[in-house]
Motif scaffolding. Structure first.
Motif, PDB file in Angstrom:
ATOM      1  N   GLN A  11       0.834  -1.208   0.000  1.00  0.00           N
ATOM      2  CA  GLN A  11       0.000   0.000   0.000  1.00  0.00           C
ATOM      3  C   GLN A  11       0.868   1.258   0.000  1.00  0.00           C
ATOM      4  O   GLN A  11       0.553   2.226  -0.679  1.00  0.00           O
ATOM      5  CB  GLN A  11      -0.920   0.030   1.227  1.00  0.00           C
ATOM      6  CG  GLN A  11      -2.115  -0.867   1.097  1.00  0.00           C
ATOM      7  CD  GLN A  11      -3.002  -0.798   2.321  1.00  0.00           C
ATOM      8  OE1 GLN A  11      -2.525  -0.728   3.456  1.00  0.00           O
ATOM      9  NE2 GLN A  11      -4.304  -0.827   2.088  1.00  0.00           N
ATOM     10  N   GLN A  12       1.965   1.216   0.737  1.00  0.00           N
ATOM     11  CA  GLN A  12       2.858   2.371   0.761  1.00  0.00           C
ATOM     12  C   GLN A  12       3.524   2.585  -0.595  1.00  0.00           C
ATOM     13  O   GLN A  12       3.955   3.686  -0.899  1.00  0.00           O
ATOM     14  CB  GLN A  12       3.886   2.217   1.880  1.00  0.00           C
ATOM     15  CG  GLN A  12       3.261   2.389   3.244  1.00  0.00           C
ATOM     16  CD  GLN A  12       4.198   2.070   4.392  1.00  0.00           C
ATOM     17  OE1 GLN A  12       5.230   1.444   4.230  1.00  0.00           O
ATOM     18  NE2 GLN A  12       3.806   2.496   5.583  1.00  0.00           N
ATOM     19  N   LEU A  66      -4.954   5.927  -0.520  1.00  0.00           N
ATOM     20  CA  LEU A  66      -3.890   5.119   0.090  1.00  0.00           C
ATOM     21  C   LEU A  66      -2.849   6.000   0.775  1.00  0.00           C
ATOM     22  O   LEU A  66      -2.331   5.666   1.836  1.00  0.00           O
ATOM     23  CB  LEU A  66      -3.229   4.221  -0.954  1.00  0.00           C
ATOM     24  CG  LEU A  66      -4.073   3.054  -1.452  1.00  0.00           C
ATOM     25  CD1 LEU A  66      -3.383   2.372  -2.634  1.00  0.00           C
ATOM     26  CD2 LEU A  66      -4.326   2.060  -0.343  1.00  0.00           C
ATOM     27  N   ASP A  67      -2.548   7.133   0.159  1.00  0.00           N
ATOM     28  CA  ASP A  67      -1.584   8.054   0.749  1.00  0.00           C
ATOM     29  C   ASP A  67      -2.125   8.604   2.074  1.00  0.00           C
ATOM     30  O   ASP A  67      -1.405   8.658   3.071  1.00  0.00           O
ATOM     31  CB  ASP A  67      -1.278   9.192  -0.227  1.00  0.00           C
ATOM     32  CG  ASP A  67      -0.203  10.117   0.297  1.00  0.00           C
ATOM     33  OD1 ASP A  67       0.858   9.621   0.716  1.00  0.00           O
ATOM     34  OD2 ASP A  67      -0.429  11.348   0.296  1.00  0.00           O
ATOM     35  N   HIS A  82       1.795   2.264  -3.193  1.00  0.00           N
ATOM     36  CA  HIS A  82       0.612   2.691  -3.957  1.00  0.00           C
ATOM     37  C   HIS A  82      -0.046   1.578  -4.764  1.00  0.00           C
ATOM     38  O   HIS A  82      -0.598   1.826  -5.821  1.00  0.00           O
ATOM     39  CB  HIS A  82       0.940   3.897  -4.848  1.00  0.00           C
ATOM     40  CG  HIS A  82       1.515   5.031  -4.077  1.00  0.00           C
ATOM     41  ND1 HIS A  82       0.775   5.778  -3.197  1.00  0.00           N
ATOM     42  CD2 HIS A  82       2.781   5.515  -4.012  1.00  0.00           C
ATOM     43  CE1 HIS A  82       1.545   6.684  -2.630  1.00  0.00           C
ATOM     44  NE2 HIS A  82       2.775   6.536  -3.106  1.00  0.00           N
ATOM     45  N   TRP A  83      -0.003   0.364  -4.272  1.00  0.00           N
ATOM     46  CA  TRP A  83      -0.712  -0.742  -4.909  1.00  0.00           C
ATOM     47  C   TRP A  83      -2.156  -0.732  -4.423  1.00  0.00           C
ATOM     48  O   TRP A  83      -2.405  -0.624  -3.213  1.00  0.00           O
ATOM     49  CB  TRP A  83      -0.084  -2.074  -4.516  1.00  0.00           C
ATOM     50  CG  TRP A  83       1.212  -2.410  -5.183  1.00  0.00           C
ATOM     51  CD1 TRP A  83       2.337  -1.645  -5.238  1.00  0.00           C
ATOM     52  CD2 TRP A  83       1.519  -3.614  -5.865  1.00  0.00           C
ATOM     53  NE1 TRP A  83       3.324  -2.311  -5.906  1.00  0.00           N
ATOM     54  CE2 TRP A  83       2.846  -3.523  -6.311  1.00  0.00           C
ATOM     55  CE3 TRP A  83       0.807  -4.769  -6.129  1.00  0.00           C
ATOM     56  CZ2 TRP A  83       3.477  -4.538  -7.011  1.00  0.00           C
ATOM     57  CZ3 TRP A  83       1.427  -5.780  -6.832  1.00  0.00           C
ATOM     58  CH2 TRP A  83       2.750  -5.664  -7.268  1.00  0.00           C
ATOM     59  N   ARG A  95      -4.995   6.262  -5.280  1.00  0.00           N
ATOM     60  CA  ARG A  95      -3.649   6.557  -4.745  1.00  0.00           C
ATOM     61  C   ARG A  95      -3.731   7.613  -3.649  1.00  0.00           C
ATOM     62  O   ARG A  95      -3.030   7.527  -2.641  1.00  0.00           O
ATOM     63  CB  ARG A  95      -2.732   7.049  -5.855  1.00  0.00           C
ATOM     64  CG  ARG A  95      -2.255   5.961  -6.757  1.00  0.00           C
ATOM     65  CD  ARG A  95      -1.264   6.521  -7.736  1.00  0.00           C
ATOM     66  NE  ARG A  95      -0.913   5.530  -8.745  1.00  0.00           N
ATOM     67  CZ  ARG A  95      -0.111   5.774  -9.734  1.00  0.00           C
ATOM     68  NH1 ARG A  95       0.448   6.959  -9.868  1.00  0.00           N
ATOM     69  NH2 ARG A  95       0.168   4.842 -10.610  1.00  0.00           N
ATOM     70  N   GLU A 135      -7.723   5.626 -10.742  1.00  0.00           N
ATOM     71  CA  GLU A 135      -6.508   5.199 -10.049  1.00  0.00           C
ATOM     72  C   GLU A 135      -5.887   6.339  -9.242  1.00  0.00           C
ATOM     73  O   GLU A 135      -5.415   6.135  -8.129  1.00  0.00           O
ATOM     74  CB  GLU A 135      -5.489   4.641 -11.049  1.00  0.00           C
ATOM     75  CG  GLU A 135      -4.307   3.980 -10.395  1.00  0.00           C
ATOM     76  CD  GLU A 135      -4.689   2.795  -9.525  1.00  0.00           C
ATOM     77  OE1 GLU A 135      -4.090   2.640  -8.448  1.00  0.00           O
ATOM     78  OE2 GLU A 135      -5.586   2.028  -9.903  1.00  0.00           O
ATOM     79  N   ARG A 136      -5.905   7.538  -9.778  1.00  0.00           N
ATOM     80  CA  ARG A 136      -5.335   8.686  -9.055  1.00  0.00           C
ATOM     81  C   ARG A 136      -6.065   8.905  -7.726  1.00  0.00           C
ATOM     82  O   ARG A 136      -5.449   9.161  -6.700  1.00  0.00           O
ATOM     83  CB  ARG A 136      -5.419   9.945  -9.923  1.00  0.00           C
ATOM     84  CG  ARG A 136      -4.808  11.165  -9.254  1.00  0.00           C
ATOM     85  CD  ARG A 136      -4.786  12.373 -10.202  1.00  0.00           C
ATOM     86  NE  ARG A 136      -4.080  13.480  -9.641  1.00  0.00           N
ATOM     87  CZ  ARG A 136      -4.577  14.306  -8.713  1.00  0.00           C
ATOM     88  NH1 ARG A 136      -5.792  14.136  -8.264  1.00  0.00           N
ATOM     89  NH2 ARG A 136      -3.854  15.307  -8.243  1.00  0.00           N
TER      90      ARG A 136
END
Length: 163
Positions: free
Chosen positions: A59-60, A148-149, A62-63, A145, A141-142
């Protein structure tokens, strides 16, 4: 003598740096195998901890969870522990991000089934006690991300003894 380490839910979550609710969610989604016992004697083991740490590492990087689940499916504990330790798989970008992108081209969006309705399925990410982040399952996807961030920066494990 073989030493077998088992964890209660709160202990496992604390070791992995996630909330107990996150562990339950990952089991529900199929990212983690179900624990060995049910009820008050539920026990998690080495593989559960390794998978949680690997999920966090990916995840870190960015998956998205779908790619993480596919990557870890069928992987052995030793391989999962290497990923958890930071040895990301080859081409450390998930396939959904790089799919169909040629030189100088933007990545192609993931394919959708013909005629599939754009449903309103949402994923819920607990950031802190009383704070949740909601991401639509078909979000770009953006956007995923960004979510996740936010999760990696602000998610805090629940205090011991909390549910």
């Amino acid at each position: 003598m073989l030493l077998v380490t088992t964890y209660k839910l709160d202990d496992l979550a604390g070791e992995a740096g996630v909330a107990p609710r996150t562990v339950r969610y990952y089991v529900q989604r199929g990212l983690l195998p179900a624990p060995e016992f049910r009820g008050k004697d539920t026990a998690y083991g080495r593989e559960h901890l390794a998978r949680l740490r690997a999920i966090k590492a990916l995840q870190q990087a960015h998956w998205p969870l779908e790619e993480i689940q596919a990557r870890l499916a069928g992987a052995g504990v030793d391989e999962i522990e290497r990923i958890a330790a930071g040895a990301l798989p080859p081409a450390a970008a998930p396939a959904a991000i790089t799919r169909g992108a040629g030189p100088g081209e933007a990545p192609a969006p993931p394919p959708q089934a013909a005629g599939a309705p754009r449903g309103e399925r949402w994923e819920r990410v607990e950031i802190a006690d009383g704070v949740e982040l909601h991401v639509r399952s078909d979000a770009p996807e953006r956007s995923r991300r960004i979510a996740l961030d936010i999760e990696s920066r602000y998610a805090t494990p629940a205090p011991k003894g909390s549910r």
